[in-house]
Design an enzyme around this catalytic site. Structure first.
Site, PDB file in Angstrom:
ATOM      1  CE  LYS A  45      56.914 169.862   2.697  1.00 49.06           C
ATOM      2  NZ  LYS A  45      57.020 170.643   3.035  1.00 49.06           N
TER       3      LYS A  45
ATOM      4  N   GLY B 186      56.702 177.704  -3.847  1.00 51.12           N
ATOM      5  CA  GLY B 186      57.919 177.560  -2.756  1.00 51.12           C
ATOM      6  C   GLY B 186      58.484 178.887  -3.567  1.00 51.12           C
ATOM      7  CB  SER B 187      61.475 179.961  -1.902  1.00 48.80           C
ATOM      8  OG  SER B 187      62.271 178.995  -1.348  1.00 48.80           O
ATOM      9  CB  THR B 188      63.445 181.806  -6.414  1.00 46.37           C
ATOM     10  OG1 THR B 188      62.412 182.444  -6.960  1.00 46.37           O
ATOM     11  CG2 THR B 188      65.042 181.597  -7.460  1.00 46.37           C
TER      12      THR B 188
ATOM     13  CB  VAL C 278      63.237 175.355  -1.808  1.00 42.50           C
ATOM     14  CG1 VAL C 278      62.998 173.980  -2.208  1.00 42.50           C
ATOM     15  CG2 VAL C 278      63.397 175.706  -0.108  1.00 42.50           C
ATOM     16  N   GLY C 279      63.442 175.583  -5.588  1.00 37.72           N
ATOM     17  CA  GLY C 279      63.106 175.771  -6.498  1.00 37.72           C
ATOM     18  C   GLY C 279      64.463 175.306  -7.548  1.00 37.72           C
TER      19      GLY C 279
ATOM     20  CD  GLU D 238      53.087 178.244 -10.886  1.00 36.19           C
ATOM     21  OE1 GLU D 238      53.256 179.485 -10.705  1.00 36.19           O
ATOM     22  OE2 GLU D 238      52.246 177.866 -11.420  1.00 36.19           O
TER      23      GLU D 238
ATOM     24  CB  CYS E 273      53.642 183.938  -4.611  1.00 34.84           C
ATOM     25  SG  CYS E 273      52.532 183.977  -6.020  1.00 34.84           S
TER      26      CYS E 273
ATOM     27  CD  GLU F  15      59.491 186.278  -2.838  1.00 36.40           C
ATOM     28  OE1 GLU F  15      57.851 185.688  -3.260  1.00 36.40           O
ATOM     29  OE2 GLU F  15      60.654 185.401  -2.293  1.00 36.40           O
TER      30      GLU F  15
HETATM   31  P1  NAP Z   1      59.878 177.573   0.663  1.00 41.06           P
HETATM   32  O1  NAP Z   1      61.120 177.743   1.771  1.00 41.06           O
HETATM   33  O2  NAP Z   1      60.915 177.070  -0.709  1.00 41.06           O
HETATM   34  O3  NAP Z   1      58.839 176.199   0.615  1.00 41.06           O
HETATM   35  C1  NAP Z   1      58.244 175.424  -0.020  1.00 41.06           C
HETATM   36  C2  NAP Z   1      57.737 173.895   0.576  1.00 41.06           C
HETATM   37  O4  NAP Z   1      59.082 173.466   0.170  1.00 41.06           O
HETATM   38  C3  NAP Z   1      57.634 173.568   1.944  1.00 41.06           C
HETATM   39  O5  NAP Z   1      56.523 172.839   1.868  1.00 41.06           O
HETATM   40  C4  NAP Z   1      59.301 173.460   1.929  1.00 41.06           C
HETATM   41  O6  NAP Z   1      59.214 172.640   3.651  1.00 41.06           O
HETATM   42  C5  NAP Z   1      59.196 172.851   1.204  1.00 41.06           C
HETATM   43  N1  NAP Z   1      60.485 172.477   1.227  1.00 41.06           N
HETATM   44  C6  NAP Z   1      61.770 172.884   1.860  1.00 41.06           C
HETATM   45  N2  NAP Z   1      63.004 172.620   1.381  1.00 41.06           N
HETATM   46  C7  NAP Z   1      62.844 171.539   0.680  1.00 41.06           C
HETATM   47  C8  NAP Z   1      63.568 170.459   0.025  1.00 41.06           C
HETATM   48  N3  NAP Z   1      64.672 170.852  -0.123  1.00 41.06           N
HETATM   49  N4  NAP Z   1      63.282 169.975  -0.766  1.00 41.06           N
HETATM   50  C9  NAP Z   1      61.748 169.669  -1.201  1.00 41.06           C
HETATM   51  N5  NAP Z   1      60.933 170.744  -0.595  1.00 41.06           N
HETATM   52  C10 NAP Z   1      60.908 170.989   0.164  1.00 41.06           C
HETATM   53  O7  NAP Z   1      59.137 178.550   0.462  1.00 41.06           O
HETATM   54  P2  NAP Z   1      58.196 179.298   1.639  1.00 41.06           P
HETATM   55  O8  NAP Z   1      58.938 180.166   2.257  1.00 41.06           O
HETATM   56  O9  NAP Z   1      57.960 178.212   2.921  1.00 41.06           O
HETATM   57  O10 NAP Z   1      57.061 180.095   0.934  1.00 41.06           O
HETATM   58  C11 NAP Z   1      57.340 181.493   0.370  1.00 41.06           C
HETATM   59  C12 NAP Z   1      57.586 180.936  -1.058  1.00 41.06           C
HETATM   60  O11 NAP Z   1      56.524 180.785  -1.620  1.00 41.06           O
HETATM   61  C13 NAP Z   1      57.945 183.260  -1.555  1.00 41.06           C
HETATM   62  O12 NAP Z   1      58.968 183.011  -2.025  1.00 41.06           O
HETATM   63  C14 NAP Z   1      57.071 183.122  -2.614  1.00 41.06           C
HETATM   64  O13 NAP Z   1      57.535 184.145  -3.440  1.00 41.06           O
HETATM   65  C15 NAP Z   1      56.935 181.841  -2.890  1.00 41.06           C
HETATM   66  N6  NAP Z   1      55.418 181.349  -3.555  1.00 41.06           N
HETATM   67  C16 NAP Z   1      55.260 181.168  -4.505  1.00 41.06           C
HETATM   68  C17 NAP Z   1      54.144 181.050  -5.238  1.00 41.06           C
HETATM   69  C18 NAP Z   1      53.503 180.695  -6.786  1.00 41.06           C
HETATM   70  O14 NAP Z   1      52.657 180.847  -7.032  1.00 41.06           O
HETATM   71  N7  NAP Z   1      54.550 181.406  -7.555  1.00 41.06           N
HETATM   72  C19 NAP Z   1      52.764 180.941  -4.652  1.00 41.06           C
HETATM   73  C20 NAP Z   1      52.931 180.572  -3.603  1.00 41.06           C
HETATM   74  C21 NAP Z   1      54.680 181.074  -2.859  1.00 41.06           C
HETATM   75  P3  NAP Z   1      58.573 173.359   4.665  1.00 41.06           P
HETATM   76  O15 NAP Z   1      57.924 174.728   4.816  1.00 41.06           O
HETATM   77  O16 NAP Z   1      58.552 172.464   5.412  1.00 41.06           O
HETATM   78  O17 NAP Z   1      60.548 173.606   5.304  1.00 41.06           O
END
Ligand code: NAP
Ligand code: MG
Length: 765
Positions: free
Chosen positions: A189, A240-242, A244-245, A262, A296, A392
Site C-alpha cells: 500500500k 512511516g511515523s512512530t 502509526v508504528g 522503520e 526520515c 520530527e
Molecule cells: P504515516 O502517517 O505513518 O504513514 C505511513 C503509511 O502508513 C502511509 O501509507 C499511511 O497511509 C499508512 N497508515 C496510516 N495510518 C495507518 C494505520 N492505522 N495502519 C496502517 N497503515 C497506516 O507517515 P507519514 O507521515 O506519511 O510519513 C512520514 C513518516 O515516515 C515520518 O515519521 C518519517 O520519519 C517516516 N519515515 C521513516 C523511514 C525509515 O526508514 N525509518 C523512511 C521514510 C519515512 P496514508 O499515507 O494513506 O495515510
C-alpha cells in the site's frame, strides 16, 4: 567591466525545465483501480492524486476497502507456493527483468515521481530512481544465491507492506525487491499522497511477465493500511511515523505475524571544530534542505562545537540564501514542493512553536503561487527543551545548537527517543569513530550524510523501530528459520504465597532474588513454589531495581568479546565443578555443554564490511541492545535459562531474567556460580515470582531495550502489546523448543541479541 568570474557570479540561472509530457501522456487523466492478481481492477471510490507544486489533479486512484485488501491477499496467497517453489535462479530472472525495465523507463519514473511528490527532478532522477534500480539488481543477486547463503531458511509467505510519501518508488523497491528475492509474495500500500509511481511499477510487473499475484498494489489512505495489517498476511513491513508504528505493533500483537518497523527520527548532525566546515555545510544542504527535509533520517538537529559555531552558522546562512526553491521539474531547482498542504501546515506549526519558545528563525521568503512551498530555514538560539530539538519536523528546517566537549556532543545527540541515523563531521578519524561508537543510531555517516545503498543495512534503534533493510540483514528480515515444531506452551500453575505471618527467611533452603550482584529480599514475600524450597515473590519494584542495576553495568557492553569469552568459560567450568548441586539431573550436563558453547561464540558473532559507494567502506557492527529482559521457558528450568541468558550476555547485553515459575530454584542457585565466575554485578539479574506480572513490567519498561519471552500465547500477546511504548523488539515463542538439541543452540539467539549499526567511513577517497 566586470571580470569573467564576477560576471559568472552575477549570472542568474535560466529556467531548465524537464518536460512533464512523458508522464502526463501516460497518466492521460486516468482513474486507476488496484493492481490485483496481475490486472487492474475497476476503479471504485476514487480520490485525487495532486501535484503539490501546482495544485493540479494528476489522476484519480481508488480508495482500497477491506474487500479489496482481502482480494489482494488472496491473490498473493494463491501465488505464494509456486513463487517460493521456483529456484532462486528463476526468481532472479524476474528481478533482473524488473531492474532492466525500470532502468529503461528511468525518465518517466523520475518525472512522475517529481510531479506526484513535489521533489526536485534532480533528486528523483539522480538519486531515487537509480537507487531503486540498484535495489532490484542487488536483490536479483540474492535470489540467485539464496540456497547457498541462507540454508534452511524459507520465506514468510505473504507480506503486507506499507510505505510513506517521501520516497515513494525507492521505498517500494526497498520493500518489494528483498521480499520477492526471498520467495515471498506481496501486497503493497503506497501513501495516499503519492501512489502513482507504484501504479506505473504495476504495469512494469505485467510487462516483465511476473507471475500473477506475486505483486499486488492496493491504493488508499490509512484505513486501507489498517485493513492490510489486520488481513491474513504472514508479515508486515512498515515504514512511516512512530505513531502509526505503535498502532501496528499493538494490532499485530499475538497474531504471530512477523513485523519490521522503520519509523521516524530526529538525527543529530554533529560538527566538530576539526571538521571541514565547507563540506559540512554542503552536508546540511544534502541532508535537509535539498530534500525539503523529507528524509526520515535527515540530520535535522545540528550540533556544532562552540569554537566554530559562529563561522559555521555564517556559512550556512550564506549557502541557504543561494538555494533555489520552486518548480520541481526545473533541473536547477534545489528545493521543490512539500508533499501537501497538511504537511506544510504542520511544518509551519512546529516552526511557530519553536519561535514562541525562544528560537530565532532565519528563512527566505516563500515563492508566490498556489504550490506548497516551504523555503529553507534555520533555527538558532534554542535550548535543548525547544520543540524543534525533539519533534520530527519533516521539512527543510534545521535547528542548531552548540556543544563544548565531545562528551557533551554525545549526550545531546542521544537526548532523543529516536535512534535512526547520525552524521559526524570531524577530520580526526579517531574522534569521529569514537563518537560513532557512542551514538545510539542504526546508521552513522562519518564526514558524509544521507548515503544509502542496497548493500548497506538501514534501520533504526529505540523508537525509530526495529529490523534492517538492505544487504544480508535485510534479506534475513524476509526469511524465517526452522521454527520449533513443539507443542504450544501452557501457563504454569498459580503461585501460592506462604500463609501470612510465616517468614520465608525462617525456613531452610529459602532463596533470594539476585540483583546487581547481591542477594535481595523480594518485595512480595515468599511462596512454596517447589516442595521444600521457598522462593521469592518478586514484583514490579524488584524489576525496576534490577533494570537500574543492569543499567549501571555498562562496562560489560564495552569490554571485548575475548574478555567476555573468558568470563563465560570460567562460568562454564564453575558450573561443571558444582554440577552435583544442581537439578534436574538430566539438564545439568547439557547446561554445562551449552555454557561452553555460548562462551565460544562471545568473540565470533562478527559484523561485516560492505561494499557500497566507491569512496566509502561501510561497517555493519553488531552491537548489544544494552539492557534486555528474558522470560525463560518453563519446560527446562536450568537448561532453558542457560541457553537463553548466556548468548544474550555473550553478545554484551545485561539481562533481567525471569526463571521458570514452576521451578525457579536451579536458576536462583546459579547466583553462586555467577559470583565465583567474575560476572560483574548487574550483568545477570534474577527475579522470580508471578511471571505474567514480571513480563508485563519488563515489556512496559522504557529502559529495557529488547525482550525475549518463551511463554504461552496470552503472555506473548500481552508483552507484544505492552512493548508499543518504547517499541522494543520483542521475540516471543509460544511453542516448546527442544532445548537438548540443535534448537537449544540456534543462531537465532545470537542474531536476536544484537542490532546492527551501519557506519559509513570515507575510504580511498
Ligand atoms: P504515516 O502517517 O505513518 O504513514 C505511513 C503509511 O502508513 C502511509 O501509507 C499511511 O497511509 C499508512 N497508515 C496510516 N495510518 C495507518 C494505520 N492505522 N495502519 C496502517 N497503515 C497506516 O507517515 P507519514 O507521515 O506519511 O510519513 C512520514 C513518516 O515516515 C515520518 O515519521 C518519517 O520519519 C517516516 N519515515 C521513516 C523511514 C525509515 O526508514 N525509518 C523512511 C521514510 C519515512 P496514508 O499515507 O494513506 O495515510
Ligand atoms: Mg501527489
Amino acid at each position: 567591466m566586470p571580470t569573467v568570474s564576477e560576471a559568472l557570479s552575477l549570472m542568474d540561472y535560466g529556467p531548465a525545465p524537464e518536460s512533464p509530457a512523458v508522464a502526463l501522456d501516460w497518466l492521460n487523466g486516468r482513474i486507476f483501480g488496484h493492481f490485483i492478481d496481475g490486472a487492474f481492477t475497476e476503479p471504485r471510490d476514487p480520490f485525487d492524486s495532486v501535484n503539490p507544486a501546482t495544485g493540479a489533479v494528476l489522476a484519480q486512484v481508488s480508495q482500497g476497502s477491506e474487500g479489496d485488501v482481502a482480494a489482494a491477499v488472496k491473490a498473493a496467497r494463491g501465488a505464494a507456493r509456486k513463487w517460493a517453489g521456483l529456484s532462486g535462479g528463476q526468481r532472479a530472472r524476474h528481478l533482473y527483468a524488473l531492474a532492466r525495465l525500470l532502468q529503461k523507463r528511468e525518465r518517466l519514473f523520475a518525472v512522475l515521481e517529481s510531479l506526484d511528490n513535489g521533489k526536485p527532478i534532480r533528486e528523483s532522477r539522480d538519486i531515487d530512481v537509480p537507487l531503486a534500480v540498484r535495489h532490484f539488481y542487488h536483490h536479483a543477486g540474492w535470489a540467485e544465491l539464496i540456497a547457498d547463503e541462507f540454508p534452511g531458511m524459507r520465506p514468510h509467505g505473504v507480506c503486507g507492506q506499507i510505505i510513506p510519501w517521501n520516497f515513494p518508488l525507492l521505498m517500494l523497491a526497498w520493500k518489494v525487491a528483498p521480499a520477492l528475492a526471498a520467495g515471498n509474495t506481496v501486497v503493497l500500500k503506497p501513501a495516499e499522497q503519492t501512489p502513482l509511481t507504484a501504479l506505473l511499477f504495476a504495469e512494469l510487473c505485467i510487462e516483465a511477465g511476473l507471475p500473477k499475484g506475486v505483486v499486488n498494489i492496493v491504493t488508499g489512505d490509512g484505513r486501507t493500511g489498517a485493513s492490510l495489517v489486520a488481513s491474513d498476511v504472514d508479515k508486515i513491513a512498515f515504514t512511516g511515523s512512530t505513531e502509526v508504528g505503535r498502532i501496528i505493533r499493538r494490532a499485530t500483537a499475538g497474531t504471530g505475524k512477523a513485523l519490521t518497523l522503520e519509523l521516524g527520527g530526529k538525527s543529530p548532525f554533529i560538527v566538530f571544530a576539526e571538521a571541514d566546515l565547507e563540506a559540512a555545510v554542503e552536508g546540511v544542504v544534502d541532508a535537509i534542505w535539498f530534500n525539503q527535509g523529507e528524509v526520515c533520517c535527515a540530520g535535522s538537529r545540528i550540533l556544532v562545537q562552540e569554537s566554530v559555531a559562529e563561522r559555521f552558522t555564517r556559512r550556512l546562512k550564506a549557502r541557504m540564501a543561494t538555494l533555489r526553491v520552486g518548480d520541481p521539474l526545473d533541473k536547477s531547482t534545489d528545493i521543490g514542493a512539500v508533499v501537501d498542504r497538511v504537511q506544510l501546515d504542520r511544518i509551519r506549526g512546529i516552526v511557530d512553536q519553536a519561535v514562541a519558545q525562544g528560537a530565532i528563525l532565519h528563512q527566505a521568503p516563500a515563492p508566490n503561487g498556489p504550490g506548497c512551498f516551504c523555503p529553507p530555514a534555520l533555527l538558532t538560539d534554542l535550548g535543548a527543551a525547544n520543540i524543534a530539538m525533539s519533534e520530527e519536523i519533516f521539512g527543510p528546517v534545521v535547528a542548531l545548537m552548540t556543544f563544548r566537549t565531545p562528551d557533551e556532543a554525545v549526550a545531546l545527540a542521544n537526548n532523543t527517543r529516536y535512534g535512526l541515523a547520525a552524521s559526524i563531521w570531524n577530520e580526526n578519524i579517531t574522534t569521529a569513530l569514537d563518537i560513532a561508537a557512542q551514538v545510539k543510531a542504526g546508521v552513522v555517516w562519518i564526514n558524509g550524510t544521507n548515503l544509502f545503498d542496497a548493500n548497506a543495512p538501514f534501520g533504526g534503534m529505540r523508537e525509530s523501530g526495529f529490523g534492517r533493510e538492505g544487504a544480508r540483514e535485510g534479506m534475513l528480515a524476509y526469511l524465517t528459520g526452522a521454527s520449533p515444531k513443539g507443542r504450544p506452551r501452557k501457563a504454569p500453575g498459580a503461585l501460592s504465597p506462604l500463609p501470612a505471618g510465616t517468614s520465608g527467611d525462617a525456613v531452610d533452603r529459602t532463596r533470594k532474588l539476585y540483583i546487581g550482584g547481591a542477594q535481595k529480599r523480594p518485595d512480595g514475600g515468599y511462596s512454596y513454589a517447589v516442595p521444600g524450597a521457598q522462593v521469592p515473590l518478586g514484583g514490579r519494584k524488584d524489576i525496576r531495581n534490577a533494570v537500574e542495576a543492569a543499567h549501571k553495568a555498562t562496562g560489560w557492553s564495552k569490554v571485548t568479546g575475548h574478555n567476555r569469552a573468558q568470563v563465560l568459560y570460567f562460568l562454564a567450568e564453575n558450573l561443571n565443578a558444582r554440577a552435583r548441586d544442581f537439578a534436574p539431573r538430566d539438564e545439568v550436563a547439557l547446561a554445562v555443554e551449552r555454557a561452553f558453547y555460548w562462551a565460544a561464540w562471545a568473540d565470533k558473532h562478527d559484523g561485516r564490511i560492505h561494499s557500497t559507494a566507491s569512496a566509502q567502506v561501510t561497517l555493519a557492527m553488531k552491537e548489544p541492545f544494552g539492557v534486555m529482559g528474558i522470560v525463560c521457558p518453563e519446560e527446562a528450568p536450568l537448561l532453558g535459562f542457560v541457553s537463553t541468558v548466556l548468548p544474550a550476555i555473550a553478545m554484551g547485553n545485561r539481562v533481567i531474567a525471569v526463571p521458570a515459575q514452576s521451578n525457579p530454584v536451579p536458576a536462583l542457585d546459579l547466583y553462586q556460580v555467577l559470583d565465583t565466575s567474575d560476572v560483574p554485578g548487574g550483568v545477570v539479574n534474577i527475579v522470580t515470582g508471578p511471571r505474567a506480572e514480571l513480563a508485563d513490567t519488563l515489556a512496559k519498561h522504557d529502559d529495557v531495550a529488547a525482550l525475549w519471552v518463551f511463554g504461552e500465547d496470552a503472555l506473548c500477546r500481552n508483552v507484544e502489546e505492552q512493548s508499543a511504548g518504547n517499541l522494543k523488539p520483542v521475540w516471543t515463542e509460544p511453542t516448546i523448543r527442544d532445548w537438548s538439541g540443535a534448537e537449544g543452540q540456534s543462531r537465532d539467539f545470537l542474531r536476536r541479541a544484537v542490532q546492527v549499526k551501519t557506519v559509513w567511513v570515507p575510504y580511498g577517497a
